[in-house]
Design an enzyme around this catalytic site. Sequence first.
Site, short mmCIF file in Angstrom:
data_model
loop_
_atom_site.label_atom_id
_atom_site.label_comp_id
_atom_site.label_asym_id
_atom_site.label_seq_id
_atom_site.Cartn_x
_atom_site.Cartn_y
_atom_site.Cartn_z
N CYS A 137 46.77 65.45 12.46
CA CYS A 137 47.66 65.18 13.58
C CYS A 137 49.09 65.67 13.35
O CYS A 137 49.85 65.82 14.31
CB CYS A 137 47.69 63.68 13.88
SG CYS A 137 46.06 62.97 14.16
N VAL A 394 49.39 57.65 24.00
CA VAL A 394 48.49 56.71 24.69
C VAL A 394 48.37 57.09 26.16
O VAL A 394 47.28 57.08 26.73
CB VAL A 394 48.99 55.26 24.53
CG1 VAL A 394 48.28 54.33 25.49
CG2 VAL A 394 48.77 54.80 23.09
N HIS A 398 46.58 63.11 23.20
CA HIS A 398 46.83 63.46 21.80
C HIS A 398 45.96 64.65 21.38
O HIS A 398 44.95 64.49 20.70
CB HIS A 398 46.54 62.23 20.93
CG HIS A 398 46.76 62.40 19.46
ND1 HIS A 398 47.47 63.45 18.92
CD2 HIS A 398 46.35 61.64 18.42
CE1 HIS A 398 47.49 63.31 17.60
NE2 HIS A 398 46.81 62.24 17.28
N CYS A 428 51.85 60.30 12.04
CA CYS A 428 50.92 60.03 10.95
C CYS A 428 49.78 61.03 11.01
O CYS A 428 49.53 61.65 12.04
CB CYS A 428 50.38 58.60 11.04
SG CYS A 428 49.56 58.20 12.61
#
Length: 442
Positions: A137, A394, A398, A428
């Site tokens: 990510c 959210v 993503h 993260c």
Amino acid sequence: VSESARRTLAHESVETLPRARSSPPPSLRSISPAAAQMGSSNAASDCIQPRDVCIVGVARTPIGGLSGSLAALSATKLGSIAIQAALSRAGVAPEMVQEVFFGNVLSANLGQAPARQAALGAGIPNSVICTTINKVCASGMKATMMAGQSIQLGVNDVVVSGGMESMSNAPYYLPKARQGYRLGHGELVDGMMKDGLWDVYNDYGMGVCAEICADQHHISREEQDNYSIQSYERAIAAHNNGSFSWEIVPVEIPGGKGKPSIVVSKDEGIDKLDAGKLRKLRPVFKEGGTVTAGNASTISDGAAAIVLVSGAKAFELGLSVIAKLIGSADAAQSPELFTTSPSLAIPKAISRAGLDISQIDYYEINEAFSVVALANQNILHLKLEAVNVHGGAVSLGHPLGCSGARILVTLLGVLRARQGRLGVAGVCNGGGGASAVVVQLT
């Protein structure tokens, strides 16, 4: 420097570009006698120094949902669209680019060297070096950090960074097909789950790590759902007030079979909020758990690109500098604790920028799950109104290899819209890691 001299510098041939270690023009040298290093005590100075890492152009595609509005395009095509738009907005010709660092996680079936495909598709010459970065990510952010470091070191003066992903087009695998299936049923492996959403160290989904985070930091289901709804509300507000128009490049989707093309200019996910339904969703990863599909990030497609130049090159070409990248850091801990690794990387990056956390105006912390943003916000004692103020993963989505760059683009938009000066983006990544960067609006 006279206006005529500036025009002459701006139209120098491409052959004069690789002068990364040459002295800056006399006027620039008189303003800034020493090149700043990312993380030095004077990194937040208002003046632009020769080896400062300057952001001069950004662009991102809208974010499409799983098998949604952008599913017809490959990750590399989305990357090309973002790169081309960022270069155009920067006023930098593709021929000026010296290197490309671009993030991508789900590379299976894309063909060789995805970053190079995206770069060449944007008109960047064959002679330009291209490297694909996979830090899960954090790929798009790590690509930007590496691009910035190459400028600091004097290796490059003009670099493109960013990230791209089409989770919709991630293939399924037949792991034993090469050796042959001799008897019985074969296994079909979801490449997206296997290479993007699964903790290989503990053999469970990343959402289990989110449940661990919720338990350790005492974050309730209600808090996560409230945060998720807030993310949607903020993203909807940002779209409605035009904040995202500065970031987004519209994407044309071919209609096929005589049908007209469709232009996608809006993040697909923000229209899907149903707060009542969201609060009733069942936990996905643990019986009696708190993490649901509604308070986690959505599976998505998209790309984001950033054009970085040295301070000397920005001055030489008369480019408008959006911001300086003045600090960066990585951090890591146990794989199952990846959710709170931004709380380790962010203070390191701020310290390397010669700043204190109290000086930062706005933060972007990637919303892999609502609990990720909440936990890091609590650990770092950040104000709610300073974190993800235009929504996050959210609500927006993503796309794995894209998100690290996307949140940086959004952070710049937030600073511009709200008259901020200093911002931090942190993300993260699976395996226990995180990356963070500090930017200063100019």
